[in-house]
Enzyme design. Sequence first.
Site, PDB file in Angstrom:
ATOM      1  N   ASP A   1      -0.752  12.204  14.481  1.00  0.00           N
ATOM      2  CA  ASP A   1      -0.731  12.219  13.006  1.00  0.00           C
ATOM      3  C   ASP A   1      -2.137  12.389  12.446  1.00  0.00           C
ATOM      4  OD1 ASP A   1       0.401  12.236  10.505  1.00  0.00           O
ATOM      5  OD2 ASP A   1       0.707  10.067  10.389  1.00  0.00           O
TER       6      ASP A   1
ATOM      7  N   THR B   1       3.682  -0.193   4.388  1.00  0.00           N
ATOM      8  CA  THR B   1       2.340  -0.634   4.747  1.00  0.00           C
ATOM      9  C   THR B   1       1.849  -1.617   3.699  1.00  0.00           C
ATOM     10  OG1 THR B   1       1.921   1.540   5.727  1.00  0.00           O
ATOM     11  CG2 THR B   1       0.020   0.124   5.363  1.00  0.00           C
TER      12      THR B   1
ATOM     13  N   LEU C   1       0.825  -1.214   0.000  1.00  0.00           N
ATOM     14  CA  LEU C   1       0.000   0.000   0.000  1.00  0.00           C
ATOM     15  C   LEU C   1       0.858   1.263   0.000  1.00  0.00           C
ATOM     16  CD1 LEU C   1      -2.756  -1.085   2.558  1.00  0.00           C
ATOM     17  CD2 LEU C   1      -2.842  -1.181   0.061  1.00  0.00           C
TER      18      LEU C   1
ATOM     19  N   GLY D   1       8.317   3.193   2.178  1.00  0.00           N
ATOM     20  CA  GLY D   1       9.299   4.226   2.467  1.00  0.00           C
ATOM     21  C   GLY D   1      10.558   3.576   2.985  1.00  0.00           C
TER      22      GLY D   1
END
Length: 667
Positions: free
Chosen positions: A139, A24, A16, A19
């Site tokens: 977040d 994810t 998904l 990084g």
Amino acid sequence: MNSQLLDVRYRILTVLSAGEVAQTYLVEDTSLDDSLFILKQLRPASNNPQALKIVRRLFASEAITLEKIGQEHDQIQKLVAYFEENEEFYLVQEFIPGNSLVEEILSGTPLTEEEVIILLTEILEILAFVHSHKVIHQDIKPANIIRRKLDQKLVLIDFGTVREIVTTIVGNLEYIPVEQLHGNSQYNSDIYALGIVGIAALMGLTANEIAILPSQKNLVTGEIVWRHRNAPINKQLAKIIDKMVRFDYRKRYQSATEVLHDLQQLNNPENEKQNLVEKKLKLMVTGIAGCIAVSVAWWLFWASKPVGNAQELYQQGVEKYQRGNYQGAVGDLTEVITISPQNALAYNRRGDAFYRLGNYEKARADASRAIRLNPQDGNAYYDRAFALYGLEKYPEAIADYTKAIKLNSQSAYAYYGRGMARAQIRDYQGSAADFSTAIALQPSYAAAYVQRGIIHRRLRQKQAAIEDFDTVIDLNPNDAQAYYQRGLTQFSNQQKYIAINDFTKAINLNPKYIEAYLARGNVHSELANKLEATADYNQVVRLNPKLSTAYLRRGIHRFSFGDYRGALQDYAQAIKLNPQDAAAYNHRGEAYLQRGNQKAANQDYSQAIKVNPQYALAYYNRGLILAKQGNKQAAIKDFQQAAKLFQKKGNEDGYQDVQLQIRLLQS
């Protein structure tokens, strides 16, 4: 990649996001049928064994907390599992079919005011629950708010707390307030982020436009300028959002419930009634009938006005409190209470202001009033406990902390407060247990580690104390207090050179740390480091010329190398600053005795006993003088009193010495 099983059960289906330190995936649980989950893989910022040890502990603790709040609230993404493989950390989270708010509010089309209010209200209600469990999301952004397909409710996902512990990477900067960037996240850091979401929704900003929003600031105030291009909006709504995104977190809303309260006022029938009255006033005709009608209308207008005034005064009072103007806050909140005597929140806030002013009795009275108005308000018990602690009523404070814990068992701060109160009544085991619970609830609670370390030292569990201070230093290498407390523990453990090193580190971090200079001076004095000890004591005197302890310690040091004249000067200054310092009288008596002045020495020992009738050493010293003067009966009487006090305090050497003196006199 798809054939790989993580934790022996999770198979990756789709990437998904990817990084450098966080990825994810959409995964399936091979042990269950038709079960999809979100799996987040986190790579720690450092592979240092000590750092990994801390990260591992904090990761597990935060994951347990997130697992709990997800189970207790239907609009929070559930944490299904968490584990570690090959020094990488994994979270397995509930998969929620639906669309993120990115599709709703970053499309370039503004939402209506009503839609924005509904959106903010729903998220704030979730945040109020999250914050009540001492968790900060860290977040908040459109991508982390899902419109659940099943029932169209908003669901909060992807808490940043665990990610930041492992990776040290913060979220999207446009939603992050300055204090969070500095590692000082507050509960209202989430409110700031939600305020940015609200601005984006009202203005119809795109993702690119919102990225530059935080840079569009008023050159004088530093606050975000966001209304310049928008169609006119409700001034009260704009005022609420302005307060949500204030640059200084102390000037922002302090809780989600405060924002909810103000949003609810936008649709308050009282406000609508007031607006209606104002419109009618404009249509009033002249004449007797008109005058009567105007009079009635004005009466209705002013009759409803105090409600608005109370709310405005309350906000003014809160803002003054946040700026440190506690006396001004008391004035505004007193007016609120006059207008609205049943306003429990106003009593709470005024009590906080009284506490800051050092008026603990009034703080207690206000907290008691808040409790009577709302017996289920755990925060009011917590506030009253603090006031009682300030009044040195420790058993009563413990009772209130216990009540606060009963109403909110997840309050680390209530356990911490009760631990402090228990320490005052020497219930060290209970105190240590409370600090341990506070740490379990909030694993990065540095103050709780420090206080538990102090209790461990008092219980002579010196290694456990050092481990607590080590943890604080691992959490924050710039914590001067942790080095100072560890130094005291090393000193009590006869590790004098290690103690000097810790005190020096504390002083390097805080060049005005008086206690650290004083402690280092004491160690140097014991090691007969004459110049080093003198330099430390001199620095303490420079930093605080009115600190009697500094003169007393410097006097003891001067006495140790035969500077009796200098010692007498220091003892005299200590007594001048604190006439109730029994130790200063006793030490001055010793200095007089060394210079052959038995009369002055005897007077000082007598004064030390007068100030502190439990001072065994003063009785012993006076007994020695009386014995030299041939007054055996008076000397024996003083020695017997000294023996009794030494024995009571467990000073076996002192007790045996006194018994010897008594036998010599009796023989």
